[in-house]
Design a protein around this motif. Structure first.
Motif, PDB file in Angstrom:
ATOM      1  N   THR A   1       6.153  -5.081   6.654  1.00 36.66           N
ATOM      2  CA  THR A   1       7.334  -4.227   6.766  1.00 36.66           C
ATOM      3  C   THR A   1       6.998  -2.857   6.182  1.00 36.66           C
ATOM      4  O   THR A   1       5.923  -2.660   5.623  1.00 36.66           O
ATOM      5  N   ASP A   2       7.958  -1.933   6.281  1.00 35.56           N
ATOM      6  CA  ASP A   2       7.752  -0.681   5.578  1.00 35.56           C
ATOM      7  C   ASP A   2       8.082  -0.892   4.104  1.00 35.56           C
ATOM      8  O   ASP A   2       8.498  -1.976   3.687  1.00 35.56           O
ATOM      9  N   LEU A   3       7.891   0.128   3.302  1.00 32.28           N
ATOM     10  CA  LEU A   3       8.046   0.003   1.853  1.00 32.28           C
ATOM     11  C   LEU A   3       9.488  -0.200   1.401  1.00 32.28           C
ATOM     12  O   LEU A   3       9.733  -0.644   0.285  1.00 32.28           O
ATOM     13  N   GLY A   4      10.441   0.102   2.259  1.00 35.29           N
ATOM     14  CA  GLY A   4      11.846  -0.042   1.892  1.00 35.29           C
ATOM     15  C   GLY A   4      12.308  -1.491   1.772  1.00 35.29           C
ATOM     16  O   GLY A   4      13.363  -1.758   1.216  1.00 35.29           O
ATOM     17  N   VAL A   5      11.521  -2.431   2.276  1.00 30.05           N
ATOM     18  CA  VAL A   5      11.890  -3.852   2.207  1.00 30.05           C
ATOM     19  C   VAL A   5      11.242  -4.435   0.948  1.00 30.05           C
ATOM     20  O   VAL A   5      10.041  -4.655   0.910  1.00 30.05           O
ATOM     21  N   ALA A   6      12.060  -4.663  -0.063  1.00 30.31           N
ATOM     22  CA  ALA A   6      11.529  -5.128  -1.350  1.00 30.31           C
ATOM     23  C   ALA A   6      11.142  -6.602  -1.325  1.00 30.31           C
ATOM     24  O   ALA A   6      10.154  -6.998  -1.931  1.00 30.31           O
TER      25      ALA A   6
ATOM     26  N   THR B   1       0.870  -1.160   0.000  1.00 29.35           N
ATOM     27  CA  THR B   1       0.000   0.000   0.000  1.00 29.35           C
ATOM     28  C   THR B   1       0.916   1.222   0.000  1.00 29.35           C
ATOM     29  O   THR B   1       2.121   1.086  -0.160  1.00 29.35           O
ATOM     30  N   SER B   2       0.368   2.378   0.254  1.00 28.42           N
ATOM     31  CA  SER B   2       1.208   3.577   0.329  1.00 28.42           C
ATOM     32  C   SER B   2       1.976   3.650   1.648  1.00 28.42           C
ATOM     33  O   SER B   2       2.858   4.484   1.807  1.00 28.42           O
ATOM     34  N   ARG B   3       1.675   2.750   2.587  1.00 27.39           N
ATOM     35  CA  ARG B   3       2.291   2.805   3.914  1.00 27.39           C
ATOM     36  C   ARG B   3       3.107   1.580   4.313  1.00 27.39           C
ATOM     37  O   ARG B   3       3.974   1.677   5.169  1.00 27.39           O
TER      38      ARG B   3
END
Length: 145
Positions: free
Chosen positions: A86-91, A66-68
């Motif tokens: 996780t946050d978005l930085g974890v691909a 999502t965006s978050r």
């Protein structure tokens, strides 16, 4: 980058294990309701992806974002479902989920005669080793605001 929480569901939708690390906001609903909503969403999303995919989905649904936050998903051949938010930085956290399943859950829960099958995980050793593993991941640290 940061890890928010982990769910482990059995094939019937019962939450066998839940833990959180850097969850900033409580869900605002009872925990059992949160578990039902999460499993229902996973069930629906998995079905949707399988029906809408233009190619054969060998691995099926593995993540969405999502965006978050980003939700990482692993389903085992026995129907166990692991979910890591996780946050978005974890691909990609697929290797971490595979390690949690193979090296921690199977070794410390499934092979433990004191852990009844299909029951919520009560093993303190599992909790400790899981926490140590998650904290060792390069993307564990709390996100900078």
């Amino acid at each position: 980058m940061t890890i928010h929480n982990l769910y482990i569901f059995d094939r019937g939708g019962s939450c066998l294990f839940y833990s959180e690390w850097h969850r900033r906001r409580p869900p605002g609903i009872p925990q059992e309701e949160e578990f039902k909503l999460m499993f229902g969403m996973l069930f629906s999303l998995r079905s949707f992806v399988a029906k809408m995919s233009p190619t054969d989905m060998r691995d099926g649904f593995v993540s969405f974002h999502t965006s978050r936050y980003r939700l990482h998903y692993l389903e085992t051949p026995t129907g166990l479902r692991l979910v890591l938010n996780t946050d978005l930085g974890v691909a990609n956290a697929r290797e971490a989920l595979q390690h949690i399943y193979s090296n921690l859950f199977v070794e410390l829960v499934v092979k433990n005669p004191q852990c009844p099958p299909r029951a919520p995980v009560q093993s303190l050793l599992f909790r400790q080793r899981l926490d140590a593993f998650v904290r060792s991941l390069p993307y564990f640290g709390p996100r900078n605001p």
